[in-house]
Motif scaffolding. Structure first.
Motif, PDB file in Angstrom:
ATOM      1  N   UNK A   1      -1.233 -11.200  13.556  1.00 21.31           N
ATOM      2  CA  UNK A   1       0.023 -11.103  13.297  1.00 21.31           C
ATOM      3  C   UNK A   1       0.268 -10.694  11.702  1.00 21.31           C
ATOM      4  N   UNK A   2      -0.276 -11.352  10.891  1.00 18.72           N
ATOM      5  CA  UNK A   2      -0.058 -11.143   9.602  1.00 18.72           C
ATOM      6  C   UNK A   2      -0.570  -9.874   9.086  1.00 18.72           C
ATOM      7  N   UNK A   3      -1.922  -9.315   9.662  1.00 23.54           N
ATOM      8  CA  UNK A   3      -2.492  -8.258   9.382  1.00 23.54           C
ATOM      9  C   UNK A   3      -1.587  -6.941   9.973  1.00 23.54           C
ATOM     10  N   UNK A   4      -0.811  -7.434  11.182  1.00 27.81           N
ATOM     11  CA  UNK A   4      -0.045  -6.220  11.918  1.00 27.81           C
ATOM     12  C   UNK A   4       1.064  -6.150  10.822  1.00 27.81           C
ATOM     13  N   UNK A   5       1.611  -7.002  10.263  1.00 28.60           N
ATOM     14  CA  UNK A   5       2.739  -6.938   9.376  1.00 28.60           C
ATOM     15  C   UNK A   5       2.385  -5.949   8.299  1.00 28.60           C
ATOM     16  N   UNK A   6       1.057  -6.114   7.642  1.00 28.71           N
ATOM     17  CA  UNK A   6       0.557  -5.575   6.333  1.00 28.71           C
ATOM     18  C   UNK A   6       0.522  -3.983   6.909  1.00 28.71           C
ATOM     19  N   UNK A   7       0.021  -3.790   8.009  1.00 28.34           N
ATOM     20  CA  UNK A   7       0.013  -2.359   8.502  1.00 28.34           C
ATOM     21  C   UNK A   7       1.265  -1.802   8.589  1.00 28.34           C
ATOM     22  N   UNK A   8       2.070  -2.371   9.066  1.00 29.54           N
ATOM     23  CA  UNK A   8       3.466  -1.662   9.287  1.00 29.54           C
ATOM     24  C   UNK A   8       4.155  -1.505   7.805  1.00 29.54           C
ATOM     25  N   UNK A   9       3.828  -2.529   7.150  1.00 27.21           N
ATOM     26  CA  UNK A   9       4.378  -2.295   5.710  1.00 27.21           C
ATOM     27  C   UNK A   9       3.833  -1.005   5.034  1.00 27.21           C
ATOM     28  N   UNK A  10       2.398  -1.135   5.007  1.00 28.85           N
ATOM     29  CA  UNK A  10       1.794   0.100   4.345  1.00 28.85           C
ATOM     30  C   UNK A  10       2.068   1.575   5.177  1.00 28.85           C
ATOM     31  N   UNK A  11       2.443   1.394   6.417  1.00 23.68           N
ATOM     32  CA  UNK A  11       2.730   2.694   7.054  1.00 23.68           C
ATOM     33  C   UNK A  11       4.116   3.182   6.586  1.00 23.68           C
ATOM     34  N   UNK A  12       5.025   2.123   6.136  1.00 26.29           N
ATOM     35  CA  UNK A  12       6.398   2.580   5.826  1.00 26.29           C
ATOM     36  C   UNK A  12       6.366   3.007   4.217  1.00 26.29           C
ATOM     37  N   UNK A  13       5.419   2.329   3.408  1.00 24.46           N
ATOM     38  CA  UNK A  13       5.008   2.888   2.286  1.00 24.46           C
ATOM     39  C   UNK A  13       4.355   4.321   1.983  1.00 24.46           C
ATOM     40  N   UNK A  14       3.339   4.536   3.090  1.00 25.76           N
ATOM     41  CA  UNK A  14       2.823   5.906   3.302  1.00 25.76           C
ATOM     42  C   UNK A  14       3.702   6.811   3.534  1.00 25.76           C
ATOM     43  N   UNK A  15       4.667   6.553   4.456  1.00 23.21           N
ATOM     44  CA  UNK A  15       5.864   7.541   4.794  1.00 23.21           C
ATOM     45  C   UNK A  15       6.850   7.827   3.698  1.00 23.21           C
ATOM     46  N   UNK A  16       7.113   6.770   2.731  1.00 24.30           N
ATOM     47  CA  UNK A  16       7.943   6.945   1.656  1.00 24.30           C
ATOM     48  C   UNK A  16       7.302   7.875   0.690  1.00 24.30           C
ATOM     49  N   UNK A  17       5.849   7.798   0.274  1.00 26.02           N
ATOM     50  CA  UNK A  17       5.081   8.532  -0.404  1.00 26.02           C
ATOM     51  C   UNK A  17       5.302   9.947   0.014  1.00 26.02           C
ATOM     52  N   UNK A  18       4.692  10.182   1.226  1.00 30.69           N
ATOM     53  CA  UNK A  18       4.792  11.526   1.921  1.00 30.69           C
ATOM     54  C   UNK A  18       6.047  12.198   1.742  1.00 30.69           C
ATOM     55  N   UNK A  19       7.221  11.329   1.964  1.00 29.42           N
ATOM     56  CA  UNK A  19       8.579  11.948   1.759  1.00 29.42           C
ATOM     57  C   UNK A  19       9.033  12.506   0.368  1.00 29.42           C
ATOM     58  N   UNK A  20       8.385  11.582  -0.628  1.00 26.53           N
ATOM     59  CA  UNK A  20       8.608  12.103  -1.972  1.00 26.53           C
ATOM     60  C   UNK A  20       7.755  13.292  -2.645  1.00 26.53           C
ATOM     61  N   UNK A  21       6.627  13.361  -2.106  1.00 28.01           N
ATOM     62  CA  UNK A  21       5.584  14.520  -2.212  1.00 28.01           C
ATOM     63  C   UNK A  21       6.366  15.500  -1.626  1.00 28.01           C
ATOM     64  N   UNK A  22       6.589  15.432  -0.393  1.00 32.70           N
ATOM     65  CA  UNK A  22       7.402  16.590   0.275  1.00 32.70           C
ATOM     66  C   UNK A  22       8.546  17.241  -0.446  1.00 32.70           C
ATOM     67  N   UNK A  23       9.344  16.292  -1.127  1.00 31.70           N
ATOM     68  CA  UNK A  23      10.574  16.595  -1.937  1.00 31.70           C
ATOM     69  C   UNK A  23      10.226  17.348  -3.306  1.00 31.70           C
TER      70      UNK A  23
END
Length: 59
Positions: free
Chosen positions: A26-48
């Motif tokens: 459960x802790x690892x799944x939460x980490x994966x979800x958090x990292x996925x959100x961070x990755x998406x935020x970084x990708x959005x900033x790069x796209x901008x």
């Protein structure tokens, strides 16, 4: 200690290990979800930034 006591102890250890692994999972799944959100935020900033650069190059 007879064989049933040993078996009972082993089952208790296995159940405890299963619970620990479920908590870790459960802790690892939460980490994966958090990292996925961070990755998406970084990708959005790069796209901008890419859009801004492209607009400047097109001028």
């Amino acid at each position: 200690m007879d064989i049933f006591d040993a078996l009972e102890e082993r089952v208790e250890r296995l159940v405890a290990r299963k619970k620990a692994l479920e908590e870790e999972n459960a802790a690892l799944r939460a980490d994966v979800a958090r990292l996925t959100e961070e990755k998406q935020a970084v990708a959005a900033r790069i796209d901008g930034l890419m859009v801004t650069l492209q607009e400047e190059l097109d001028l």
